[in-house]
Design a protein around this motif. Structure first.
Motif, short mmCIF file in Angstrom:
data_model
loop_
_atom_site.label_atom_id
_atom_site.label_comp_id
_atom_site.label_asym_id
_atom_site.label_seq_id
_atom_site.Cartn_x
_atom_site.Cartn_y
_atom_site.Cartn_z
N VAL A 168 -41.85 11.65 14.14
CA VAL A 168 -40.61 12.71 14.58
C VAL A 168 -39.82 11.86 13.39
N ALA A 169 -38.74 13.43 13.10
CA ALA A 169 -38.53 13.52 11.69
C ALA A 169 -37.19 12.86 11.53
N THR A 170 -36.40 13.08 12.54
CA THR A 170 -34.81 12.22 12.28
C THR A 170 -34.93 11.88 13.23
N GLU A 171 -33.63 11.12 13.28
CA GLU A 171 -32.71 9.85 14.55
C GLU A 171 -31.83 10.65 15.56
N ARG A 172 -31.61 11.89 15.27
CA ARG A 172 -31.01 12.45 15.90
C ARG A 172 -31.52 13.42 17.03
N LYS B 27 -35.00 11.88 17.53
CA LYS B 27 -35.31 11.00 18.85
C LYS B 27 -33.75 11.04 20.01
N LYS B 28 -32.80 11.12 19.07
CA LYS B 28 -31.98 10.38 20.62
C LYS B 28 -31.57 11.69 21.29
N LEU B 29 -31.95 12.75 21.31
CA LEU B 29 -32.14 13.95 22.28
C LEU B 29 -33.16 13.43 22.89
N LEU B 30 -34.29 12.96 22.33
CA LEU B 30 -35.61 13.07 22.82
C LEU B 30 -35.39 11.98 23.64
N GLU B 31 -34.24 10.89 23.45
CA GLU B 31 -33.80 9.37 24.78
C GLU B 31 -33.03 10.43 25.81
N LEU B 32 -31.98 11.47 25.22
CA LEU B 32 -31.57 11.61 26.53
C LEU B 32 -32.37 13.20 27.35
N ILE B 33 -32.92 13.53 26.93
CA ILE B 33 -34.28 13.85 27.88
C ILE B 33 -34.98 13.20 28.74
N GLY B 34 -35.40 12.51 28.39
CA GLY B 34 -36.07 11.62 28.97
C GLY B 34 -34.84 10.76 30.26
N GLU B 35 -33.73 10.70 29.85
CA GLU B 35 -32.52 9.59 31.11
C GLU B 35 -32.88 10.77 32.11
N LEU B 36 -32.28 11.74 31.78
CA LEU B 36 -31.06 12.59 32.35
C LEU B 36 -32.10 13.90 32.73
#
Length: 97
Positions: free
Chosen positions: A77-81, A83-92
Motif C-alpha cells: 500500500v502506497a500511503t499511510e492515509r 492504510k488508515k482508510l483500510l483499517e476503518l473499512i475493516g472496523e466499520l
C-alpha cells in the motif's frame, strides 16, 4: 479541506477503485506486508493476469507502490492515509450489525 468539483471527482474515482472486491482484498493483503503477484494469486485464487490488471489500476491511481527485489516485483500500500482508510473499512464496514 475545500470541496470543489476536481477533488470530489478524484475522491469518487478513488472510491470506485476501492469498490471492487478483488482490489479491496489485495489492498488488505498488502497493507502490512509486501507481496509479489504469485503470492497474491495464491492467496486470492485469482489468475496472474487478473491480479496484474488490478494492481495496474491501483498503481495508476497511486494506491500501491512497487519495489523490485531481484527478478520479482513486490507490492505494498502506497500511503499511510490509505492504510488508515483500510483499517476503518475493516472496523466499520465489514461487520454485519
Amino acid at each position: 479541506m475545500k470541496f470543489n468539483e476536481n477533488n470530489l471527482t478524484t475522491a469518487s474515482e478513488c472510491l470506485k477503485v476501492l469498490s471492487h472486491p478483488l482490489r479491496l482484498m489485495i489492498l488488505f493483503l498488502i497493507k502490512d506486508q509486501s507481496l509479489n503477484v504469485s503470492s497474491i494469486e495464491k492467496l486470492t485464487g485469482a489468475t496472474q493476469s487478473n491480479v496484474s490488471q488490478h494492481l495496474a489500476i491501483m498503481r495508476y491511481n497511486g494506491m500501491v507502490k512497487q519495489e523490485k527485489k531481484g527478478n520479482e516485483v513486490y507490492y505494498t500500500v502506497a500511503t499511510e492515509r490509505l492504510k488508515k482508510l483500510l483499517e476503518l473499512i475493516g472496523e466499520l464496514l465489514c461487520e454485519k450489525h
